[in-house]
Write a protein that holds these residues in place. Sequence first.
Motif, PDB file in Angstrom:
ATOM      1  N   TYR A  35     -14.382 -37.250   3.940  1.00 18.58           N
ATOM      2  CA  TYR A  35     -15.098 -36.681   5.221  1.00 18.58           C
ATOM      3  C   TYR A  35     -16.517 -36.041   4.805  1.00 18.58           C
ATOM      4  O   TYR A  35     -16.641 -35.970   3.647  1.00 18.58           O
ATOM      5  CB  TYR A  35     -14.365 -35.188   5.377  1.00 18.58           C
ATOM      6  N   ARG A  36     -17.258 -36.047   5.904  1.00 14.87           N
ATOM      7  CA  ARG A  36     -18.441 -35.530   5.366  1.00 14.87           C
ATOM      8  C   ARG A  36     -18.727 -34.266   6.406  1.00 14.87           C
ATOM      9  O   ARG A  36     -18.752 -34.400   7.509  1.00 14.87           O
ATOM     10  CB  ARG A  36     -19.855 -36.558   5.858  1.00 14.87           C
ATOM     11  N   GLN A  37     -19.286 -33.246   5.863  1.00 15.96           N
ATOM     12  CA  GLN A  37     -19.754 -31.906   6.557  1.00 15.96           C
ATOM     13  C   GLN A  37     -21.033 -31.567   6.439  1.00 15.96           C
ATOM     14  O   GLN A  37     -21.594 -31.428   5.406  1.00 15.96           O
ATOM     15  CB  GLN A  37     -18.732 -30.769   6.134  1.00 15.96           C
ATOM     16  N   GLN A  41     -21.391 -27.730  11.345  1.00 20.57           N
ATOM     17  CA  GLN A  41     -20.498 -28.830  11.826  1.00 20.57           C
ATOM     18  C   GLN A  41     -19.246 -28.664  11.109  1.00 20.57           C
ATOM     19  O   GLN A  41     -18.823 -28.169  10.192  1.00 20.57           O
ATOM     20  CB  GLN A  41     -20.982 -30.336  11.720  1.00 20.57           C
ATOM     21  N   GLU A  44     -16.388 -34.434   9.272  1.00 22.95           N
ATOM     22  CA  GLU A  44     -16.341 -35.552  10.038  1.00 22.95           C
ATOM     23  C   GLU A  44     -15.746 -36.879   9.162  1.00 22.95           C
ATOM     24  O   GLU A  44     -16.295 -37.119   8.240  1.00 22.95           O
ATOM     25  CB  GLU A  44     -17.652 -36.135  10.574  1.00 22.95           C
ATOM     26  N   PHE A  45     -14.562 -37.556   9.734  1.00 23.07           N
ATOM     27  CA  PHE A  45     -14.088 -38.624   8.887  1.00 23.07           C
ATOM     28  C   PHE A  45     -15.272 -39.867   8.671  1.00 23.07           C
ATOM     29  O   PHE A  45     -15.814 -40.198   9.601  1.00 23.07           O
ATOM     30  CB  PHE A  45     -12.798 -39.178   9.802  1.00 23.07           C
ATOM     31  N   GLY A  59     -15.358 -44.594  10.343  1.00 24.66           N
ATOM     32  CA  GLY A  59     -16.137 -43.367  10.306  1.00 24.66           C
ATOM     33  C   GLY A  59     -17.460 -43.916   9.372  1.00 24.66           C
ATOM     34  O   GLY A  59     -18.395 -42.695   9.435  1.00 24.66           O
TER      35      GLY A  59
ATOM     36  N   GLN B   2     -17.187 -34.384  22.061  1.00 23.17           N
ATOM     37  CA  GLN B   2     -16.130 -33.657  20.952  1.00 23.17           C
ATOM     38  C   GLN B   2     -14.832 -33.649  21.531  1.00 23.17           C
ATOM     39  O   GLN B   2     -14.696 -32.921  22.676  1.00 23.17           O
ATOM     40  CB  GLN B   2     -16.902 -32.272  20.966  1.00 23.17           C
ATOM     41  N   VAL B 100      -9.571 -34.871  13.331  1.00 22.99           N
ATOM     42  CA  VAL B 100     -10.609 -34.683  14.113  1.00 22.99           C
ATOM     43  C   VAL B 100     -10.788 -33.069  13.987  1.00 22.99           C
ATOM     44  O   VAL B 100      -9.915 -32.476  14.583  1.00 22.99           O
ATOM     45  CB  VAL B 100     -10.506 -35.189  15.386  1.00 22.99           C
ATOM     46  N   LYS B 103     -15.848 -27.337  15.105  1.00 23.79           N
ATOM     47  CA  LYS B 103     -16.933 -26.892  14.528  1.00 23.79           C
ATOM     48  C   LYS B 103     -16.798 -25.795  13.700  1.00 23.79           C
ATOM     49  O   LYS B 103     -17.572 -25.411  12.793  1.00 23.79           O
ATOM     50  CB  LYS B 103     -18.264 -26.792  15.519  1.00 23.79           C
TER      51      LYS B 103
END
Lengths: 113, 111
Positions: A35-37, A41, A44-45, A59, B2, B100, B103
Amino acid sequence: GAGVSQTPSNKVTEKGKYVELRCDPISGHTALYWYRQSLGQGPEFLIYFQGTGAADDSGLPNDRFFAVRPEGSVSTLKIQRTERGDSAVYLCASSLGGPDTQYFGPGTRLTVL
Amino acid sequence: DQQVKQNSPSLSVQEGRISILNCDYTNSMFDYFLWYKKYPAEGPTFLISISSIKDKNEDGRFTVFLNKSAKHLSLHIVPSQPGDSAVYFCAASVLNTPLVFGKGTRLSVIA
């Protein structure tokens, strides 16, 4: 037992350079996720491995990003021609597979100057 | 668009009181929901989960409630402690697909 580990913890590079980020999952976990953050935020996959194969790479933002898991354990995320927008925390998680809890590593903070 | 929303970026609660963190989702196919807690410079730590066949799951001071008709999830922490101060992420998945995330909501528990 040992949790998910990631190296390096921090990586600073220059725009255009190549970087590799490593993830060691929990022993026995067959599923591995990247994942990336970005700031402000949620994660995110990027890509998901089941064993050695990438089960879902939907992703990955573009073809500069690539990941491997050749022996079904350690995984490496590779980013070519890095851009400033790639700066983020890259998180790795592993699980037993299926609808099971994912356990996260501490992340690698990548900064592209 | 989202799929998982945490509409409150921050929440402040007094020590000993109840903390309620909320999460809404749009994808009715989600069947597994989790809450993670994150401290600075650490990865998210799993807290509690719930599958879509249940409407409540409890683990010590933490309880997760699921309202499928409203597509709403909440995490209750009672009593709140200063060590609970962290960012809380709601996450959801369909079968064994990747999570998923929302935030996040930053919880501050004031002594």
